[in-house]
Design a protein around this motif. Sequence first.
Motif, PDB file in Angstrom:
ATOM      1  N   VAL A  63      40.343  44.749  41.210  1.00 47.05           N
ATOM      2  CA  VAL A  63      40.504  45.216  42.584  1.00 47.05           C
ATOM      3  C   VAL A  63      41.994  45.414  42.799  1.00 47.05           C
ATOM      4  O   VAL A  63      42.790  44.503  42.563  1.00 47.05           O
ATOM      5  N   LEU A 107      45.243  40.582  48.484  1.00 45.47           N
ATOM      6  CA  LEU A 107      44.817  39.247  48.061  1.00 45.47           C
ATOM      7  C   LEU A 107      43.610  38.775  48.872  1.00 45.47           C
ATOM      8  O   LEU A 107      42.689  38.152  48.331  1.00 45.47           O
ATOM      9  N   LEU A 109      41.265  40.523  49.999  1.00 46.90           N
ATOM     10  CA  LEU A 109      40.079  41.240  49.549  1.00 46.90           C
ATOM     11  C   LEU A 109      39.701  40.889  48.111  1.00 46.90           C
ATOM     12  O   LEU A 109      38.784  41.483  47.544  1.00 46.90           O
ATOM     13  N   GLY A 110      40.405  39.930  47.529  1.00 48.97           N
ATOM     14  CA  GLY A 110      40.058  39.487  46.182  1.00 48.97           C
ATOM     15  C   GLY A 110      40.770  40.209  45.074  1.00 48.97           C
ATOM     16  O   GLY A 110      40.455  40.011  43.896  1.00 48.97           O
ATOM     17  N   GLY A 111      41.741  41.052  45.414  1.00 47.69           N
ATOM     18  CA  GLY A 111      42.479  41.783  44.386  1.00 47.69           C
ATOM     19  C   GLY A 111      43.753  41.078  43.991  1.00 47.69           C
ATOM     20  O   GLY A 111      44.246  40.202  44.713  1.00 47.69           O
ATOM     21  N   ASP A 112      44.294  41.456  42.834  1.00 48.43           N
ATOM     22  CA  ASP A 112      45.556  40.850  42.409  1.00 48.43           C
ATOM     23  C   ASP A 112      46.442  41.820  41.637  1.00 48.43           C
ATOM     24  O   ASP A 112      47.314  41.404  40.881  1.00 48.43           O
ATOM     25  N   GLU A 337      30.456  45.435  45.996  1.00 47.93           N
ATOM     26  CA  GLU A 337      29.225  44.947  45.370  1.00 47.93           C
ATOM     27  C   GLU A 337      28.279  46.099  45.066  1.00 47.93           C
ATOM     28  O   GLU A 337      27.584  46.098  44.039  1.00 47.93           O
ATOM     29  N   TYR A 352      35.599  40.407  36.032  1.00 47.91           N
ATOM     30  CA  TYR A 352      36.911  40.672  36.621  1.00 47.91           C
ATOM     31  C   TYR A 352      38.006  40.448  35.583  1.00 47.91           C
ATOM     32  O   TYR A 352      37.984  39.465  34.840  1.00 47.91           O
ATOM     33  N   HIS A 354      41.988  39.925  35.162  1.00 53.20           N
ATOM     34  CA  HIS A 354      43.287  39.651  35.763  1.00 53.20           C
ATOM     35  C   HIS A 354      44.379  40.236  34.876  1.00 53.20           C
ATOM     36  O   HIS A 354      44.492  39.878  33.705  1.00 53.20           O
ATOM     37  N   SER A 362      38.643  35.666  34.507  1.00 53.99           N
ATOM     38  CA  SER A 362      37.546  34.905  35.102  1.00 53.99           C
ATOM     39  C   SER A 362      36.390  34.806  34.119  1.00 53.99           C
ATOM     40  O   SER A 362      36.128  35.748  33.361  1.00 53.99           O
TER      41      SER A 362
END
Length: 363
Positions: A63, A107, A109-112, A337, A352, A354, A362
């Motif tokens: 993301v 961050l 929204l779960g993104g990095d 999703e 996911y 990273h 993950s």
Amino acid sequence: MNDSAAALETTIAGIAAKIAEGSRVGRDEARWLWENASDAELCSLAGMVRDRFNARGSCTYMVMRIINYTNVCVAQCDYCAFYRLPTQDGGYVLSHEQVFNKLDELLALGGDLAAFNGGFNPYLPLSYYCELFAAIRARYGDELEFYALTIAEFMYLADHAKLSYAEAAAKLKDAGVRWITGGGSEILTEEFRARHSKFKYTVAQYFDAQRAIVEAGVKTTATMVIGFDESIDERLEHLERTRKFQDETGGLASFLCWTFKPYFTQIGGIEISTAEYLRHLALCRIYFDNIPRIRTSVLTQNEHALEGLNYGADDFDLPIEDEVTQKAGATISLDFERILNYARELGYTPEYRHVSLGKPVSP
């Protein structure tokens, strides 16, 4: 079976045998595949190369957000609906606080992963970039990673600062930069650049800059945009030059191809079909026997990009913003999703990925 069909089958079988034994597909063979192979045959051949680097049925995603830190640019590419000339109204440069707000939203929204993409802004010195990237690294550490600039922007700011590419890369690395993407490549032929981006750098200069980035210890990627007016030979020249660069440096972590969005641009035109994009993606996977990761473009193909997993891709990102392509007609969905379920329906298990150096993948 008639003689023509038998000849096609024989040629496909010969290319498949080469791929199976790890031999390289040449430019003429790639052109032949483009002109003669069925979708199913391209999928099969691309899958053979994909399986060298990835477990069957697996795929990864991120993301991410593309932060367009400025829209002021003097390159004047005719395929861009985003830029403003220095003399035009509507130009902007984001402050550190505005950038931080965008990163905080990412961050949440779960993104990095963030990627910075702006333009050739004559008002921004190298110090602007170094201070911005150092501030991001100091504030977020390994909580997120960022792609600092594209190669084309890097070249402009180095020249603007009267530094060699090696000197500019070293300064950015000292500021905490770990990645500079292969953006700004579009189609890497001199003829294409003469037609559409005459104020951008030559192909040779592009690779000189990317080589300096690799030699500085900064990571980089390969990119490509299709769907302008380029010929199959121009596409193949881009692939050949990129593969040769990877042979020489080993510096390309991934390859991403996306499609030109023509709306509100000077050049205009009609988007190519998803079917053509997928065939090209398969050809890229077959050709790039030396690049481990092939990425498919959700940004420009939406959920249809996930079909690229059957055409040799193994990775994709879920973008939350990219003003450059959105200005030209791209649409973005935050229903992650739903998109991931599309991958699952195709038989893949998305995990996911990273990109941050300090974080594990993950489970």
